[in-house]
Motif scaffolding. Structure first.
Motif, PDB file in Angstrom:
ATOM      1  N   ALA A  23      66.480  -3.319 -15.195  1.00 23.19           N
ATOM      2  CA  ALA A  23      65.811  -3.650 -16.463  1.00 23.19           C
ATOM      3  C   ALA A  23      66.100  -5.094 -16.858  1.00 23.19           C
ATOM      4  CB  ALA A  23      66.252  -2.684 -17.554  1.00 23.19           C
ATOM      5  N   ARG A  24      67.326  -5.551 -16.608  1.00 22.67           N
ATOM      6  CA  ARG A  24      67.689  -6.927 -16.958  1.00 22.67           C
ATOM      7  C   ARG A  24      66.882  -7.920 -16.116  1.00 22.67           C
ATOM      8  NH1 ARG A  24      70.956 -10.918 -15.288  1.00 22.67           N
ATOM      9  NH2 ARG A  24      71.584  -9.747 -13.442  1.00 22.67           N
ATOM     10  N   LEU A  25      66.732  -7.635 -14.822  1.00 23.53           N
ATOM     11  CA  LEU A  25      65.965  -8.526 -13.955  1.00 23.53           C
ATOM     12  C   LEU A  25      64.496  -8.570 -14.379  1.00 23.53           C
ATOM     13  CD1 LEU A  25      67.361  -7.752 -10.386  1.00 23.53           C
ATOM     14  CD2 LEU A  25      67.598  -9.876 -11.672  1.00 23.53           C
ATOM     15  N   GLN A  26      63.941  -7.425 -14.753  1.00 24.63           N
ATOM     16  CA  GLN A  26      62.552  -7.411 -15.202  1.00 24.63           C
ATOM     17  C   GLN A  26      62.371  -8.216 -16.484  1.00 24.63           C
ATOM     18  OE1 GLN A  26      61.370  -3.039 -14.906  1.00 24.63           O
ATOM     19  NE2 GLN A  26      59.566  -4.085 -14.098  1.00 24.63           N
ATOM     20  N   THR A  27      63.393  -8.221 -17.330  1.00 27.83           N
ATOM     21  CA  THR A  27      63.327  -9.023 -18.553  1.00 27.83           C
ATOM     22  C   THR A  27      63.363 -10.507 -18.229  1.00 27.83           C
ATOM     23  OG1 THR A  27      64.442  -7.251 -19.774  1.00 27.83           O
ATOM     24  CG2 THR A  27      64.402  -9.437 -20.788  1.00 27.83           C
ATOM     25  N   LEU A  28      64.177 -10.887 -17.222  1.00 25.99           N
ATOM     26  CA  LEU A  28      64.283 -12.295 -16.847  1.00 25.99           C
ATOM     27  C   LEU A  28      63.007 -12.805 -16.190  1.00 25.99           C
ATOM     28  CD1 LEU A  28      67.918 -12.436 -15.385  1.00 25.99           C
ATOM     29  CD2 LEU A  28      67.137 -13.351 -17.566  1.00 25.99           C
ATOM     30  N   VAL A  29      62.340 -11.967 -15.415  1.00 24.31           N
ATOM     31  CA  VAL A  29      61.129 -12.375 -14.680  1.00 24.31           C
ATOM     32  C   VAL A  29      59.986 -11.462 -15.117  1.00 24.31           C
ATOM     33  CG1 VAL A  29      60.108 -12.824 -12.428  1.00 24.31           C
ATOM     34  CG2 VAL A  29      62.590 -13.010 -12.734  1.00 24.31           C
ATOM     35  N   PRO A  30      59.130 -11.915 -16.019  1.00 23.54           N
ATOM     36  CA  PRO A  30      58.065 -11.049 -16.541  1.00 23.54           C
ATOM     37  C   PRO A  30      57.119 -10.530 -15.455  1.00 23.54           C
ATOM     38  CG  PRO A  30      58.324 -13.005 -17.907  1.00 23.54           C
ATOM     39  CD  PRO A  30      59.160 -13.215 -16.693  1.00 23.54           C
ATOM     40  N   ARG A  31      56.730 -11.387 -14.509  1.00 23.01           N
ATOM     41  CA  ARG A  31      55.799 -10.962 -13.446  1.00 23.01           C
ATOM     42  C   ARG A  31      56.594 -10.281 -12.332  1.00 23.01           C
ATOM     43  NH1 ARG A  31      51.042 -14.241 -12.773  1.00 23.01           N
ATOM     44  NH2 ARG A  31      51.610 -14.585 -10.618  1.00 23.01           N
ATOM     45  N   SER A  32      57.114  -9.098 -12.620  1.00 19.34           N
ATOM     46  CA  SER A  32      57.951  -8.398 -11.656  1.00 19.34           C
ATOM     47  C   SER A  32      57.649  -6.913 -11.712  1.00 19.34           C
ATOM     48  CB  SER A  32      59.436  -8.659 -11.942  1.00 19.34           C
ATOM     49  OG  SER A  32      59.786  -8.194 -13.234  1.00 19.34           O
ATOM     50  N   VAL A  33      58.019  -6.222 -10.628  1.00 17.03           N
ATOM     51  CA  VAL A  33      57.837  -4.782 -10.542  1.00 17.03           C
ATOM     52  C   VAL A  33      58.995  -4.210  -9.739  1.00 17.03           C
ATOM     53  CG1 VAL A  33      56.368  -5.056  -8.511  1.00 17.03           C
ATOM     54  CG2 VAL A  33      56.273  -2.935  -9.820  1.00 17.03           C
ATOM     55  N   VAL A  34      59.505  -3.053 -10.172  1.00 23.24           N
ATOM     56  CA  VAL A  34      60.605  -2.384  -9.486  1.00 23.24           C
ATOM     57  C   VAL A  34      60.027  -1.445  -8.443  1.00 23.24           C
ATOM     58  CG1 VAL A  34      62.546  -0.800  -9.747  1.00 23.24           C
ATOM     59  CG2 VAL A  34      62.140  -2.567 -11.469  1.00 23.24           C
ATOM     60  N   VAL A  35      60.478  -1.588  -7.190  1.00 21.40           N
ATOM     61  CA  VAL A  35      59.952  -0.768  -6.096  1.00 21.40           C
ATOM     62  C   VAL A  35      61.095  -0.268  -5.232  1.00 21.40           C
ATOM     63  CG1 VAL A  35      57.790  -2.078  -6.023  1.00 21.40           C
ATOM     64  CG2 VAL A  35      59.673  -2.718  -4.501  1.00 21.40           C
ATOM     65  N   SER A  36      60.759   0.694  -4.394  1.00 20.46           N
ATOM     66  CA  SER A  36      61.668   1.150  -3.340  1.00 20.46           C
ATOM     67  C   SER A  36      60.837   1.345  -2.083  1.00 20.46           C
ATOM     68  CB  SER A  36      62.372   2.454  -3.725  1.00 20.46           C
ATOM     69  OG  SER A  36      63.096   2.965  -2.612  1.00 20.46           O
ATOM     70  N   ALA A  37      61.033   0.475  -1.113  1.00 22.54           N
ATOM     71  CA  ALA A  37      60.293   0.605   0.137  1.00 22.54           C
ATOM     72  C   ALA A  37      60.675   1.880   0.877  1.00 22.54           C
ATOM     73  CB  ALA A  37      60.554  -0.610   1.026  1.00 22.54           C
ATOM     74  N   LYS A  38      61.856   2.413   0.594  1.00 25.83           N
ATOM     75  CA  LYS A  38      62.316   3.622   1.278  1.00 25.83           C
ATOM     76  C   LYS A  38      61.645   4.873   0.724  1.00 25.83           C
ATOM     77  CE  LYS A  38      66.538   6.180   2.426  1.00 25.83           C
ATOM     78  NZ  LYS A  38      68.017   6.208   2.296  1.00 25.83           N
ATOM     79  N   THR A  39      61.561   4.977  -0.600  1.00 25.08           N
ATOM     80  CA  THR A  39      61.020   6.189  -1.219  1.00 25.08           C
ATOM     81  C   THR A  39      59.557   6.049  -1.638  1.00 25.08           C
ATOM     82  OG1 THR A  39      61.684   5.532  -3.477  1.00 25.08           O
ATOM     83  CG2 THR A  39      63.324   6.682  -2.120  1.00 25.08           C
ATOM     84  N   GLY A  40      59.043   4.817  -1.726  1.00 23.96           N
ATOM     85  CA  GLY A  40      57.673   4.610  -2.177  1.00 23.96           C
ATOM     86  C   GLY A  40      57.545   4.408  -3.665  1.00 23.96           C
ATOM     87  N   HIS A  41      58.665   4.427  -4.392  1.00 23.51           N
ATOM     88  CA  HIS A  41      58.622   4.224  -5.839  1.00 23.51           C
ATOM     89  C   HIS A  41      58.075   2.832  -6.179  1.00 23.51           C
ATOM     90  CE1 HIS A  41      59.907   4.167 -10.054  1.00 23.51           C
ATOM     91  NE2 HIS A  41      60.443   2.986  -9.804  1.00 23.51           N
ATOM     92  N   GLY A  42      57.120   2.773  -7.092  1.00 26.45           N
ATOM     93  CA  GLY A  42      56.593   1.503  -7.583  1.00 26.45           C
ATOM     94  C   GLY A  42      55.567   0.848  -6.675  1.00 26.45           C
TER      95      GLY A  42
END
Length: 495
Positions: free
Chosen positions: A406-425
């Motif tokens: 959440a902190r990283l997303q606040t620092l960089v507005p054009r961002s998305v949280v993903v997981s290449a392993k599980t497919g999340h995001g």
């Protein structure tokens, strides 16, 4: 599913440290785990091939009198790490040494010990102070190490002085990274680029080993130095080595320029077909290849190691609304990436500079993700891609702390949280890519006969379909397309 036990060393143990202490110990632990070998998402064939070429323990790496650059290639076995902490916090210094440990293990070495010295600046003669040199020598003798790796780039004088005092081979961070690249390069272009970088690094570090290697002529006739017909300025063995290396470097540059032309032709063809391009960039081991596999099913090599991917891989993908684009996996970056590598891989880095969009992958579970982001952006700027649109993909959401994400997303507005392993995001990432990619320029309306279904397919692939209706006379389309496709559709006026 076939399983194989794998032994690995954990990351350096976290610990508190006094900033005034000259050295800190690195404690290693070894654990066993099992990994699947038939997972198609990991490129298991390449993985098996790479593990089959691991170095064999027990080879001697003691210093010998050598001048040819090929004999300076690394054979790392049991190593001691040495770092100089000049600024930042003790956590920053230890993170840097942890990364050096991972680099050494990727190269095939066994890390025995790590030492950090607090100094205002590295010592000009030996990189570390006189007292620390004696401490390193004692540690080498006590542990049986055969190589010392310094967490920085050493000058030729520092390299020579340290080797003379610790009595084993000394290499720096740059040489270590070059060795990893040499192990992992597979394509003809990748091998040429790595060799060029190695020769650029080793050229100023060649050394002479005494008068027995001299090729100088001169003196009076009948003397032991050749006499009549052999006087004059000859070449020393060192000068011959340098000339041969410069000749080889010139040949490699010509070969790489020729390969660059081929890659440029492919890019031009994609441009002609109006296919947008997306480059995946990021820190080494951030999960770029895993993300490419998740998005396209590319099946490229995935390994929990630094610089597992060197050769760029390009695959087709599509946005949620059906527009095609190319996705290119590129070489990973690292702090203090050797200048020789940036120069040698410049033609490969042009894949990033020529892209329409950069998906910047960062490891959300890493202790210092901001440092990784800064290091990658520095290299992108040097490659001419600093001004490209960027989406930050914060990977490994399954391992990271949600508060940190959440902190990283606040620092960089054009961002998305993903997981290449599980497919999340992944759907959210594709939606962001679709929104950022350049859209076709020209809006057209056409009634395409059913016999020309190929044109309808091209509109769906290369354009943005706004409306579609199937009538008795054909397919009525309203879409935004590129100029070439618009000219083709002009012959089919919508009724």
């Amino acid at each position: 599913m076939t399983l194989r036990p794998e032994r690995r060393t954990d990351a350096l143990a976290d610990r508190s440290a006094d900033p005034t202490v000259n050295g800190t110990d690195i404690h290693l632990s070894v654990v066993d785990r099992e990994i699947p070998l038939d997972d198609p998402a990991t490129g298991e064939l390449d993985l098996e091939d790479r593990r089959a070429l691991r170095r064999v323990a027990g080879f001697s790496t003691e210093l010998t009198d050598i001048t040819e650059v090929e004999y300076r290639r690394l054979q790392l076995e049991r190593v001691v790490l040495v770092g100089v902490w000049t600024d930042g916090s003790v956590a920053d210094a230890e993170n840097s040494l942890r990364e050096l440990k991972l680099l050494a293990e990727t190269a095939g070495a066994e890390v025995l010990e790590g030492l950090i010295q607090r100094r205002r600046r590295p010592d000009e003669a030996t990189y570390i102070g006189r007292g620390k040199v004696e401490e390193v020598h004692s540690e080498v003798v006590a542990s049986g190490a055969d190589t010392v790796i310094c967490d920085g780039e050493l000058s030729p004088a520092q390299l020579r002085n340290l080797e003379e005092r610790v009595k084993v081979k000394v290499i720096d961070r740059t040489a270590l990274i070059l060795d990893i690249f040499a192990q992992h390069a597979k394509s003809r272009e990748g091998k040429a680029q790595v060799e060029l970088a190695q020769l650029s690094y080793f050229l100023p570090r060649l050394r002479g080993w005494g008068g027995n290697l001299s090729r100088q002529g001169g003196g009076r006739a009948g003397g032991g130095n050749g006499g009549v017909g052999l006087r004059g300025p000859g070449e020393t063995k060192l000068e011959i080595d340098r000339r041969r290396i410069r000749t080889r470097m010139a040949k490699l540059r010509r070969e790489i320029d020729g390969m660059k032309t081929g890659r440029g032709t492919k890019r031009l063809q994609r441009r002609r077909n109006a296919v947008p391009s997306v480059a995946i960039a990021g820190y080494t081991n951030a999960g770029k290849s895993s993300l490419l596999n998740r998005l396209t099913g590319a099946g490229v090599l995935v390994e929990d190691a630094l610089f597992a991917t060197l050769d760029p891989t390009t695959r087709r993908a599509s946005t949620p609304d059906g527009r095609l684009f190319t996705l290119t996996d590129t070489v990973g970056f690292v702090r203090h990436l050797p200048h020789q590598l940036v120069e040698a891989f410049r033609s490969t880095l042009e894949e990033v500079a020529e892209a329409d969009l950069v998906v910047h992958v960062v490891d959300g579970s890493h202790p210092d993700p901001e440092g990784q982001i800064s290091a990658v952006r520095e290299v992108l700027a040097e490659a001419g891609a600093g001004d490209l649109p960027e989406i930050l993909a914060i990977n490994k959401a399954d391992l990271a702390d949600p508060i940190e994400l959440a902190r990283l997303q606040t620092l960089v507005p054009r961002s998305v949280v993903v997981s290449a392993k599980t497919g999340h995001g992944i759907p959210e990432l594709l939606a962001m890519v679709g929104a950022e990619l350049p859209r076709p320029e020209i809006e057209v309306s056409a009634l395409v006969p059913y016999a020309r279904g190929d044109l309808v397919a091209k509109v769906h692939e290369r354009g943005e379909v706004l409306e579609v209706e199937h009538t008795a006379d054909g397919t009525r389309l309203r879409a935004r397309v590129d100029p070439v496709l618009a000219a083709t559709l002009n012959g089919f006026t919508a009724g």
